[in-house]
Design an enzyme around this catalytic site. Sequence first.
Site, PDB file in Angstrom:
ATOM      1  CG  HIS A  80     -10.597  35.311  53.623  1.00  0.00           C
ATOM      2  ND1 HIS A  80     -10.848  34.633  52.462  1.00  0.00           N
ATOM      3  CD2 HIS A  80     -10.267  36.425  52.988  1.00  0.00           C
ATOM      4  CE1 HIS A  80     -10.685  34.914  51.489  1.00  0.00           C
ATOM      5  NE2 HIS A  80      -9.984  36.290  51.691  1.00  0.00           N
ATOM      6  CG  ASP A  98     -12.608  39.494  47.551  1.00  0.00           C
ATOM      7  OD1 ASP A  98     -12.365  39.662  48.834  1.00  0.00           O
ATOM      8  OD2 ASP A  98     -11.688  38.840  46.824  1.00  0.00           O
ATOM      9  CG  HIS A  99     -13.684  36.087  49.812  1.00  0.00           C
ATOM     10  ND1 HIS A  99     -13.398  34.664  49.190  1.00  0.00           N
ATOM     11  CD2 HIS A  99     -12.593  36.660  49.347  1.00  0.00           C
ATOM     12  CE1 HIS A  99     -12.318  34.700  48.655  1.00  0.00           C
ATOM     13  NE2 HIS A  99     -11.760  35.809  48.661  1.00  0.00           N
ATOM     14  CG  HIS A 114      -5.270  35.612  52.678  1.00  0.00           C
ATOM     15  ND1 HIS A 114      -4.706  35.906  51.643  1.00  0.00           N
ATOM     16  CD2 HIS A 114      -6.564  36.223  52.798  1.00  0.00           C
ATOM     17  CE1 HIS A 114      -5.441  36.781  50.778  1.00  0.00           C
ATOM     18  NE2 HIS A 114      -6.286  37.253  51.581  1.00  0.00           N
ATOM     19  CG  ASP A 174      -8.335  34.976  48.675  1.00  0.00           C
ATOM     20  OD1 ASP A 174      -8.996  34.043  47.913  1.00  0.00           O
ATOM     21  OD2 ASP A 174      -8.549  36.067  48.757  1.00  0.00           O
ATOM     22  CG  HIS A 218      -9.328  34.833  44.349  1.00  0.00           C
ATOM     23  ND1 HIS A 218      -8.311  35.823  44.425  1.00  0.00           N
ATOM     24  CD2 HIS A 218     -10.293  35.166  45.265  1.00  0.00           C
ATOM     25  CE1 HIS A 218      -8.568  36.352  45.243  1.00  0.00           C
ATOM     26  NE2 HIS A 218      -9.803  36.459  45.678  1.00  0.00           N
TER      27      HIS A 218
END
Length: 308
Positions: A63, A67-68, A140, A211, A269
Amino acid sequence: MELLFLGTGAGVPAKLRNVTSIALKLLEERGAVWLFDCGEATQHQILHTSLKPRRIEKIFITHLHGDHIYGLPGLLGSRSFQGGESLLTVYGPKGIKEYIEVSLSVSRTHLQYPLEVMEIEEGVVFEDDGFRVEAMELDHALPTFGYRVIEKDKPGVLKVDQLREQGVGPGPLYRRLKLGETVLLEDGREIHGQDFLGPSIPGRVVTILGDTRICSNAVELGKCADVLVHEATFNRDQEDMAREYFHSTTKQAGETALRADAKRLFLTHISSRYAKESWEELEKEARDVFPETYIARDFLEYVIPIKK
């Protein structure tokens, strides 16, 4: 076939956990590495490993939270300077193509290799003779995918002793027989490859989730997986907060692995609110539900065993 955790933290980099990125090393299977997510400083993490960026063949983005993906433009640019010449394909939700194009354009980054960006939907996102990758949406705060990597079954071991008894010695015919073909010998006999193969070798399954709240698609993706990688942003007691922020707890990750009948669960995570002294307890919370649970840490490697 190995998993290498390059970043196992949530949200922002921390001293002991960088943000999310996982490498699936397929060096023996296809001479390549597949990357799942590419958080900030992923290329710095790679410097502490034996990975070569030019070996990265595919990048699967779960996604578009920072942070990804914040490490992606830098890694794409650096790959040119590190000998990367082969095609690199990036898979991800709608918007990943614009993000990459704008980042490279504004920074005037010119890649020395072909780049393909695939904006995906649910279903099979990649398939060849050796692997199939399936994606399903998770629960999410923005569109998020989990990926199921399926290694296809391999032909069984060639029964060399039996072939020699039939007067067939090593040579080019062995390759054809290994493929199950029927071959004609010089003496006029036909022999069938299938008659000289042992049982097929079952392929392995690796599920890597983005996530997510606990959801049925996570269970479906993880069904009978050899390895399930599941986020565990919060501890067992914070289910309400996990739901509010569209994440999962340690216990919920264990419940998903149990329902999926997975073989091994890795928690990742992990929120930076949990100091190193808490990690063992986080692992235990999931193990109380699913005993084969292990909390991931940066640079942890796990070799996925071949099925017997």
